[in-house]
Write an enzyme that holds these catalytic residues in place. Structure first.
Site, mmCIF file in Angstrom:
data_model
loop_
_atom_site.group_PDB
_atom_site.id
_atom_site.type_symbol
_atom_site.label_atom_id
_atom_site.label_comp_id
_atom_site.label_asym_id
_atom_site.label_seq_id
_atom_site.Cartn_x
_atom_site.Cartn_y
_atom_site.Cartn_z
ATOM 1 C CG HIS A 130 -1.763 -1.499 1.453
ATOM 2 N ND1 HIS A 130 -2.473 -1.535 0.343
ATOM 3 C CD2 HIS A 130 -1.163 -2.327 2.630
ATOM 4 C CE1 HIS A 130 -2.813 -2.742 1.359
ATOM 5 N NE2 HIS A 130 -2.620 -3.389 2.062
ATOM 6 C CB CYS A 131 2.248 3.256 -1.132
ATOM 7 S SG CYS A 131 1.938 2.763 -3.081
ATOM 8 C CB ALA A 132 2.514 2.484 3.701
#
Length: 77
Positions: free
Chosen positions: A33-35
């Site tokens: 999740h791009c995290a």
């Protein structure tokens, strides 16, 4: 305050679960999740998670249905 449920299932690939939920009509995202920093702190950097987002516009029946579908997926191997 956020309507996000991020989960993983021990021994199961999050992408596999996310794809199965999607095929059944449950909109989710799977992976990092791009995290990556958030995943590092949660201990899920190597596995990723399945993320389900809900809001005030979702009904209890929709949430129950998603839970039923997930349970059915998890019973399969």
């Amino acid at each position: 305050q956020a309507g996000v449920l991020s989960f993983r299932v021990s021994g199961r690939d999050c992408e596999e679960i996310g794809e199965a939920l999607g095929r059944a009509g449950v909109a989710v995202r799977a992976g990092l999740h791009c995290a990556p920093e958030a995943h590092a702190s949660a201990g899920t950097l190597e596995t990723g998670t399945v993320r389900l987002s809900v809001s005030a516009f979702n009904t209890t029946a929709e949430i129950d249905r998603a839970a039923e579908i997930l349970a059915r997926i998890l019973r399969r191997r």
